[in-house]
Design a protein around this motif. Structure first.
Motif, PDB file in Angstrom:
ATOM      1  N   TRP A  17       0.560  -1.258   0.066  1.00 37.80           N
ATOM      2  CA  TRP A  17       0.201  -0.230  -0.392  1.00 37.80           C
ATOM      3  C   TRP A  17       1.005   0.910  -0.232  1.00 37.80           C
ATOM      4  O   TRP A  17       2.326   0.956   1.020  1.00 37.80           O
ATOM      5  N   HIS A  36      -3.911   0.572  -3.319  1.00 44.13           N
ATOM      6  CA  HIS A  36      -2.654  -0.703  -3.222  1.00 44.13           C
ATOM      7  C   HIS A  36      -1.584  -1.017  -4.519  1.00 44.13           C
ATOM      8  O   HIS A  36      -1.791   0.118  -5.152  1.00 44.13           O
ATOM      9  N   THR A  44      -8.453   0.847  -8.702  1.00 41.87           N
ATOM     10  CA  THR A  44      -7.127   0.650  -7.474  1.00 41.87           C
ATOM     11  C   THR A  44      -8.268   0.632  -6.526  1.00 41.87           C
ATOM     12  O   THR A  44      -8.757   1.657  -5.862  1.00 41.87           O
ATOM     13  N   ALA A  45      -7.309  -0.158  -5.281  1.00 45.24           N
ATOM     14  CA  ALA A  45      -8.430  -0.571  -4.068  1.00 45.24           C
ATOM     15  C   ALA A  45      -7.298   0.806  -3.331  1.00 45.24           C
ATOM     16  O   ALA A  45      -6.692   1.110  -3.599  1.00 45.24           O
ATOM     17  N   LEU A 136     -12.138   0.705   3.580  1.00 45.68           N
ATOM     18  CA  LEU A 136     -11.383  -0.163   2.419  1.00 45.68           C
ATOM     19  C   LEU A 136     -12.363  -0.202   1.093  1.00 45.68           C
ATOM     20  O   LEU A 136     -13.562  -0.783   0.724  1.00 45.68           O
ATOM     21  N   ALA A 138     -12.984  -1.214  -2.578  1.00 46.08           N
ATOM     22  CA  ALA A 138     -12.269  -2.330  -3.368  1.00 46.08           C
ATOM     23  C   ALA A 138     -12.932  -2.966  -4.752  1.00 46.08           C
ATOM     24  O   ALA A 138     -14.481  -3.491  -3.924  1.00 46.08           O
ATOM     25  N   GLN A 142     -10.840  -8.027  -5.573  1.00 46.00           N
ATOM     26  CA  GLN A 142     -10.189  -7.767  -4.817  1.00 46.00           C
ATOM     27  C   GLN A 142     -10.760  -7.511  -3.755  1.00 46.00           C
ATOM     28  O   GLN A 142      -9.773  -8.133  -2.544  1.00 46.00           O
ATOM     29  N   HIS A 143     -11.868  -7.777  -3.324  1.00 45.40           N
ATOM     30  CA  HIS A 143     -11.300  -7.427  -1.715  1.00 45.40           C
ATOM     31  C   HIS A 143     -10.976  -8.434  -1.140  1.00 45.40           C
ATOM     32  O   HIS A 143     -10.678  -8.084   0.311  1.00 45.40           O
ATOM     33  N   GLU A 145      -9.196 -10.530  -1.378  1.00 48.94           N
ATOM     34  CA  GLU A 145      -7.839 -10.468  -1.737  1.00 48.94           C
ATOM     35  C   GLU A 145      -7.057  -9.173  -0.321  1.00 48.94           C
ATOM     36  O   GLU A 145      -5.779  -9.461   0.305  1.00 48.94           O
ATOM     37  N   VAL A 146      -7.445  -7.502  -0.459  1.00 47.00           N
ATOM     38  CA  VAL A 146      -7.126  -7.381   0.070  1.00 47.00           C
ATOM     39  C   VAL A 146      -7.472  -6.869   1.906  1.00 47.00           C
ATOM     40  O   VAL A 146      -7.114  -6.251   2.693  1.00 47.00           O
ATOM     41  N   GLN A 149      -5.252  -7.415   5.167  1.00 48.43           N
ATOM     42  CA  GLN A 149      -4.684  -6.340   4.676  1.00 48.43           C
ATOM     43  C   GLN A 149      -5.348  -4.817   5.638  1.00 48.43           C
ATOM     44  O   GLN A 149      -4.218  -4.321   6.709  1.00 48.43           O
ATOM     45  N   PHE A 150      -6.510  -4.969   5.191  1.00 49.89           N
ATOM     46  CA  PHE A 150      -7.328  -3.761   6.079  1.00 49.89           C
ATOM     47  C   PHE A 150      -7.528  -3.616   6.918  1.00 49.89           C
ATOM     48  O   PHE A 150      -6.754  -2.657   8.415  1.00 49.89           O
TER      49      PHE A 150
END
Length: 165
Positions: A17, A36, A44-45, A136, A138, A142-143, A145-146, A149-150
Motif C-alpha cells: 500500500w 494498493h 485501484t483499491a 477500504l 475495492a 479484489q476485496h 484479497e485486500v 491487509q485492511f
C-alpha cells in the motif's frame, strides 16, 4: 480538499500500500488516502481516513447510516451487506460493508467498501469524543484479497500521544 482529523492518530500501512493524494485516489474530503500497488480489473483499491466531532448523543449507527445515504448520492445500487457493533463501552466501534456500483475512469465497477467507525474519547474531558472512519474500497473480485491487509491496518490505528520513543 483534504480534511484534517479531529485527533492525531498513528498507524502502519500494510506492505503493498502506498500513500496517495486523496484526489489521486479518486476521493475527496478525507485526511489520508493510500492505494494498493496492484489495480484489480481497472480499479485501484484504496484506504481512506476521515473523521470529525459528532454532536452530543449521536451514535455510531446514526453516523454510519448517514454515510450510507451520502454514498447513495454518488453511486448506484448501494446495499448494506453487513453491520456489526464491536469494541467496548469505553471504546465503541462499528463495522459495516457496503456493495455498490460506480463509474471510475469511464468504466463501471462493482465495488465493496468496508468501513470501520471508532469513537475516541478525550481522556481529559470524557464528554468530548472524536469519530474516526477508516474505509477500504475495492472491486468485488479484489476485496477478499485486500481485506486482511485492511484488518491489519485497522489493528495498527491508535491515538498519537506525541511521545517519542
Amino acid at each position: 480538499m483534504p480534511t484534517v482529523l479531529p485527533v492525531p492518530i498513528e498507524f502502519r500501512l500494510p506492505e503493498g500500500w502506498l500513500p496517495a493524494r486523496p484526489e489521486g485516489a479518486g476521493v475527496s474530503d478525507v485526511a489520508f488516502a493510500a492505494v494498493h500497488s496492484r489495480p484489480g480489473a481497472g480499479f485501484t483499491a484504496n484506504i481512506t481516513i476521515d473523521g470529525g466531532f459528532p454532536k452530543d448523543g449521536v451514535t455510531l449507527t446514526e453516523i454510519a447510516d448517514a454515510s450510507v445515504e451520502r454514498l447513495r448520492e454518488l453511486a448506484e445500487s448501494v446495499e448494506m451487506v453487513h453491520r456489526s457493533e464491536v469494541g467496548s463501552e469505553d471504546a465503541p466501534a462499528l463495522t459495516q460493508r457496503l456493495s455498490f456500483s460506480a463509474v471510475a475512469d469511464g468504466a463501471r465497477h462493482e465495488l465493496l467498501q468496508s468501513q470501520v467507525y471508532l469513537f475516541l474519547v478525550d481522556t481529559e474531558n470524557p464528554h468530548k469524543r472524536a469519530m474516526i472512519r477508516l474505509a477500504l474500497t475495492a472491486t468485488t473480485a479484489q476485496h477478499g484479497e485486500v481485506l486482511h491487509q485492511f484488518q491489519d491496518f485497522v489493528r495498527s490505528v491508535r491515538p498519537d500521544n506525541g511521545a517519542v520513543s
